[in-house]
Design a protein around this motif. Sequence first.
Motif, PDB file in Angstrom:
ATOM      1  N   ALA A   1      39.230 -66.889  39.850  1.00 52.56           N
ATOM      2  CA  ALA A   1      39.190 -65.455  39.546  1.00 52.56           C
ATOM      3  C   ALA A   1      40.464 -64.998  38.855  1.00 52.56           C
ATOM      4  O   ALA A   1      40.436 -64.167  37.936  1.00 52.56           O
ATOM      5  CB  ALA A   1      38.973 -64.657  40.832  1.00 52.56           C
ATOM      6  N   GLU A   2      41.600 -65.539  39.294  1.00 52.12           N
ATOM      7  CA  GLU A   2      42.872 -65.182  38.674  1.00 52.12           C
ATOM      8  C   GLU A   2      42.909 -65.612  37.212  1.00 52.12           C
ATOM      9  O   GLU A   2      43.400 -64.872  36.349  1.00 52.12           O
ATOM     10  CB  GLU A   2      44.022 -65.829  39.441  1.00 52.12           C
ATOM     11  CG  GLU A   2      45.401 -65.461  38.912  1.00 52.12           C
ATOM     12  CD  GLU A   2      46.511 -66.179  39.646  1.00 52.12           C
ATOM     13  OE1 GLU A   2      47.568 -65.560  39.866  1.00 52.12           O
ATOM     14  OE2 GLU A   2      46.327 -67.361  40.000  1.00 52.12           O
ATOM     15  N   GLN A   3      42.391 -66.777  36.909  1.00 51.79           N
ATOM     16  CA  GLN A   3      42.363 -67.257  35.535  1.00 51.79           C
ATOM     17  C   GLN A   3      41.580 -66.319  34.618  1.00 51.79           C
ATOM     18  O   GLN A   3      41.902 -66.173  33.445  1.00 51.79           O
ATOM     19  CB  GLN A   3      41.751 -68.660  35.487  1.00 51.79           C
ATOM     20  CG  GLN A   3      42.637 -69.746  36.077  1.00 51.79           C
ATOM     21  CD  GLN A   3      41.906 -71.062  36.245  1.00 51.79           C
ATOM     22  OE1 GLN A   3      40.690 -71.160  36.045  1.00 51.79           O
ATOM     23  NE2 GLN A   3      42.651 -72.099  36.614  1.00 51.79           N
ATOM     24  N   ARG A   4      40.568 -65.654  35.166  1.00 52.50           N
ATOM     25  CA  ARG A   4      39.729 -64.737  34.392  1.00 52.50           C
ATOM     26  C   ARG A   4      40.196 -63.288  34.507  1.00 52.50           C
ATOM     27  O   ARG A   4      39.594 -62.394  33.932  1.00 52.50           O
ATOM     28  CB  ARG A   4      38.279 -64.856  34.864  1.00 52.50           C
ATOM     29  CG  ARG A   4      37.640 -66.220  34.588  1.00 52.50           C
ATOM     30  CD  ARG A   4      36.378 -66.406  35.423  1.00 52.50           C
ATOM     31  NE  ARG A   4      35.644 -67.614  35.100  1.00 52.50           N
ATOM     32  CZ  ARG A   4      35.928 -68.825  35.568  1.00 52.50           C
ATOM     33  NH1 ARG A   4      36.963 -68.987  36.400  1.00 52.50           N
ATOM     34  NH2 ARG A   4      35.188 -69.866  35.228  1.00 52.50           N
ATOM     35  N   ASN A   5      41.241 -63.042  35.284  1.00 53.78           N
ATOM     36  CA  ASN A   5      41.789 -61.701  35.510  1.00 53.78           C
ATOM     37  C   ASN A   5      40.723 -60.742  36.026  1.00 53.78           C
ATOM     38  O   ASN A   5      40.557 -59.629  35.529  1.00 53.78           O
ATOM     39  CB  ASN A   5      42.440 -61.139  34.238  1.00 53.78           C
ATOM     40  CG  ASN A   5      43.320 -59.931  34.532  1.00 53.78           C
ATOM     41  OD1 ASN A   5      43.810 -59.754  35.647  1.00 53.78           O
ATOM     42  ND2 ASN A   5      43.523 -59.087  33.533  1.00 53.78           N
ATOM     43  N   LEU A   6      40.017 -61.166  37.064  1.00 49.52           N
ATOM     44  CA  LEU A   6      38.951 -60.368  37.654  1.00 49.52           C
ATOM     45  C   LEU A   6      39.443 -59.657  38.910  1.00 49.52           C
ATOM     46  O   LEU A   6      40.299 -60.164  39.626  1.00 49.52           O
ATOM     47  CB  LEU A   6      37.768 -61.267  38.024  1.00 49.52           C
ATOM     48  CG  LEU A   6      37.192 -62.136  36.915  1.00 49.52           C
ATOM     49  CD1 LEU A   6      36.090 -63.040  37.470  1.00 49.52           C
ATOM     50  CD2 LEU A   6      36.665 -61.289  35.762  1.00 49.52           C
ATOM     51  N   ARG A   7      38.866 -58.478  39.173  1.00 48.19           N
ATOM     52  CA  ARG A   7      39.150 -57.790  40.437  1.00 48.19           C
ATOM     53  C   ARG A   7      38.133 -58.286  41.455  1.00 48.19           C
ATOM     54  O   ARG A   7      36.969 -57.903  41.446  1.00 48.19           O
ATOM     55  CB  ARG A   7      39.081 -56.269  40.271  1.00 48.19           C
ATOM     56  CG  ARG A   7      39.541 -55.557  41.547  1.00 48.19           C
ATOM     57  CD  ARG A   7      39.901 -54.112  41.326  1.00 48.19           C
ATOM     58  NE  ARG A   7      41.110 -53.920  40.536  1.00 48.19           N
ATOM     59  CZ  ARG A   7      42.352 -54.148  40.958  1.00 48.19           C
ATOM     60  NH1 ARG A   7      42.568 -54.631  42.175  1.00 48.19           N
ATOM     61  NH2 ARG A   7      43.384 -53.915  40.160  1.00 48.19           N
ATOM     62  N   MET A   8      38.590 -59.166  42.340  1.00 49.81           N
ATOM     63  CA  MET A   8      37.714 -59.831  43.291  1.00 49.81           C
ATOM     64  C   MET A   8      38.310 -59.797  44.692  1.00 49.81           C
ATOM     65  O   MET A   8      39.528 -59.716  44.866  1.00 49.81           O
ATOM     66  CB  MET A   8      37.482 -61.290  42.881  1.00 49.81           C
ATOM     67  CG  MET A   8      36.617 -61.466  41.647  1.00 49.81           C
ATOM     68  SD  MET A   8      34.872 -61.183  42.030  1.00 49.81           S
ATOM     69  CE  MET A   8      34.186 -61.066  40.364  1.00 49.81           C
ATOM     70  N   ILE A   9      37.430 -59.896  45.679  1.00 50.85           N
ATOM     71  CA  ILE A   9      37.812 -59.882  47.089  1.00 50.85           C
ATOM     72  C   ILE A   9      37.142 -61.078  47.766  1.00 50.85           C
ATOM     73  O   ILE A   9      35.946 -61.301  47.573  1.00 50.85           O
ATOM     74  CB  ILE A   9      37.350 -58.586  47.780  1.00 50.85           C
ATOM     75  CG1 ILE A   9      37.761 -57.347  46.974  1.00 50.85           C
ATOM     76  CG2 ILE A   9      37.904 -58.504  49.201  1.00 50.85           C
ATOM     77  CD1 ILE A   9      37.027 -56.086  47.391  1.00 50.85           C
ATOM     78  N   CYS A  10      37.897 -61.828  48.555  1.00 52.10           N
ATOM     79  CA  CYS A  10      37.321 -63.002  49.214  1.00 52.10           C
ATOM     80  C   CYS A  10      38.055 -63.253  50.517  1.00 52.10           C
ATOM     81  O   CYS A  10      39.162 -62.735  50.739  1.00 52.10           O
ATOM     82  CB  CYS A  10      37.412 -64.221  48.290  1.00 52.10           C
ATOM     83  SG  CYS A  10      36.559 -65.708  48.881  1.00 52.10           S
ATOM     84  N   GLY A  11      37.464 -64.063  51.371  1.00 49.92           N
ATOM     85  CA  GLY A  11      38.114 -64.437  52.613  1.00 49.92           C
ATOM     86  C   GLY A  11      37.558 -65.714  53.195  1.00 49.92           C
ATOM     87  O   GLY A  11      36.413 -66.092  52.932  1.00 49.92           O
ATOM     88  N   LYS A  12      38.376 -66.373  53.986  1.00 47.35           N
ATOM     89  CA  LYS A  12      37.988 -67.572  54.727  1.00 47.35           C
ATOM     90  C   LYS A  12      37.121 -67.185  55.917  1.00 47.35           C
ATOM     91  O   LYS A  12      37.447 -66.271  56.679  1.00 47.35           O
ATOM     92  CB  LYS A  12      39.241 -68.287  55.235  1.00 47.35           C
ATOM     93  CG  LYS A  12      38.977 -69.579  55.982  1.00 47.35           C
ATOM     94  CD  LYS A  12      40.150 -69.960  56.881  1.00 47.35           C
ATOM     95  CE  LYS A  12      39.858 -69.703  58.339  1.00 47.35           C
ATOM     96  NZ  LYS A  12      38.828 -70.590  58.915  1.00 47.35           N
ATOM     97  N   VAL A  13      36.004 -67.871  56.103  1.00 47.95           N
ATOM     98  CA  VAL A  13      35.154 -67.616  57.255  1.00 47.95           C
ATOM     99  C   VAL A  13      35.890 -67.992  58.538  1.00 47.95           C
ATOM    100  O   VAL A  13      36.552 -69.033  58.620  1.00 47.95           O
ATOM    101  CB  VAL A  13      33.841 -68.408  57.138  1.00 47.95           C
ATOM    102  CG1 VAL A  13      33.066 -68.384  58.451  1.00 47.95           C
ATOM    103  CG2 VAL A  13      32.986 -67.830  56.014  1.00 47.95           C
ATOM    104  N   MET A  14      35.762 -67.123  59.538  1.00 49.23           N
ATOM    105  CA  MET A  14      36.271 -67.381  60.889  1.00 49.23           C
ATOM    106  C   MET A  14      35.056 -67.662  61.776  1.00 49.23           C
ATOM    107  O   MET A  14      34.143 -66.839  61.863  1.00 49.23           O
ATOM    108  CB  MET A  14      37.057 -66.179  61.401  1.00 49.23           C
ATOM    109  CG  MET A  14      38.197 -65.752  60.486  1.00 49.23           C
ATOM    110  SD  MET A  14      38.949 -64.157  60.945  1.00 49.23           S
ATOM    111  CE  MET A  14      39.923 -64.634  62.386  1.00 49.23           C
ATOM    112  N   MET A  15      35.050 -68.834  62.439  1.00 54.58           N
ATOM    113  CA  MET A  15      33.838 -69.238  63.157  1.00 54.58           C
ATOM    114  C   MET A  15      34.233 -70.281  64.198  1.00 54.58           C
ATOM    115  O   MET A  15      34.466 -71.442  63.872  1.00 54.58           O
ATOM    116  CB  MET A  15      32.833 -69.797  62.139  1.00 54.58           C
ATOM    117  CG  MET A  15      31.468 -70.083  62.669  1.00 54.58           C
ATOM    118  SD  MET A  15      30.193 -70.178  61.357  1.00 54.58           S
ATOM    119  CE  MET A  15      30.819 -71.509  60.327  1.00 54.58           C
TER     120      MET A  15
END
Length: 436
Positions: free
Chosen positions: A152-166
């Motif tokens: 996403a950084e390479q494409r300069n996108l506004r994105m939100i993500c997270g690691k699953v907690m399980m």
Amino acid sequence: MSSNVKAWRASIVHSLADPAEVGLDASYEYLADGLLVTENDRITGLGYARDLLPTLPEDAEIVECPNSLITPGFIDTHIHFPQTDMIASYGEQLLDWLNNYTFPAEKRFAESHHADQVADTFLNELLRNGTTTALVFGTVHKASVDAFFKAAEQRNLRMICGKVMMDRNAPDYLTDTAESSYDDSRELIERWHNKGRLHYAVTPRFAPTSSPEQLNAAARLLGEYPDLYLHTHLSENSQECEWVQALFPDSKNYLDAYDQHNLLTERSVFAHGIHLCDQEFKRLHDTGSAIAFCPTSNFFLGSGLFNLPKAEEHKVNVGLGTDVGAGTSFSLLQTLNEAYKAMQLQGAKLHPLKSLYLATLGGAKALRLDDRIGSLAVGKEADFVVLDCESTPLMKHRMQYAETLDEKLFVLMMLGDDRAVRYTISAGNVVHDRDM
């Protein structure tokens, strides 16, 4: 020195507010022959072409887009990038679908090269479908989130993500612990949160797969980093709801299982919310939490119908989610097609202008990003999409008989898919050109 001014000429429409709150007529702006002007990564002009063309610098680049409609970039408020591998998997409802398809697919994301490959495919699909911002599930593996944010950084996108907690009720190869999930998430937050256009979401998969200790760890992260998101599932399936009640016997309802662990905030987004009571809707409103409406996956897994009118009654923020891979398309146009049908089955209507709102400004409000994206107001980030109103022979034929903006929008939402997306622009740069 040359300017970095670029102007896009087409019909233009964007939402100004929720039609449920201000009425249809006050909810949008439409320019039949409009000009959208950008400089670097910002929108610097919006108006009628006849008014703005004479004001442009001599070296401004002008892109003519006949038979097209410019809208803000689409915003997907719930999607799983690792499930790109198993989209269109046959024949199960939620809990069996997770065990038989999802968990085995997510196991492969322990390998960084696999995560890198899928992240590229996933983001290319989003952009091909006009989606410029998404709230995204990774897997339990740090490598999955690193891969996503790097791409996403390479494409300069506004994105939100997270690691699953399980840490329970899942295969051993996918579980972490309360403490390791806190440590891993914190490491990822420090590395990626607010880096460029990226944001982090604390991501317990859903209440049944997190112990009370792990939900407390999630709340601890939210307290330490107040501008983090919380992203999880809520009331998707009736069996799931019964399971939550058995696992959290002291909770008044499903939402309360999260609420008791201080997970309801203005940046909390809960996917689905199909089987909610009035008390839960009220609590979502009071805390500023949002729901991601995912009609495609709700139909695919036989989960039920989201009550959008009830959410409107309680003034709960609602965005739209494709929920790939239970959702069967990356296209928010196709997702709106399904949303319309979900409302029809409940005796309700989904107006095209409300649909536009859900896919753009509504999603931005749900993500608390409406000061940056979601509309085409001057000063906003230049994230937008150019839709081809004649992208297929059938659409071209049908558009001959579409006399109003409402009709044109509805045709795009019923007949449109990735083929209708001519250009996707993020931060002023073309990140997808259908004809290249």
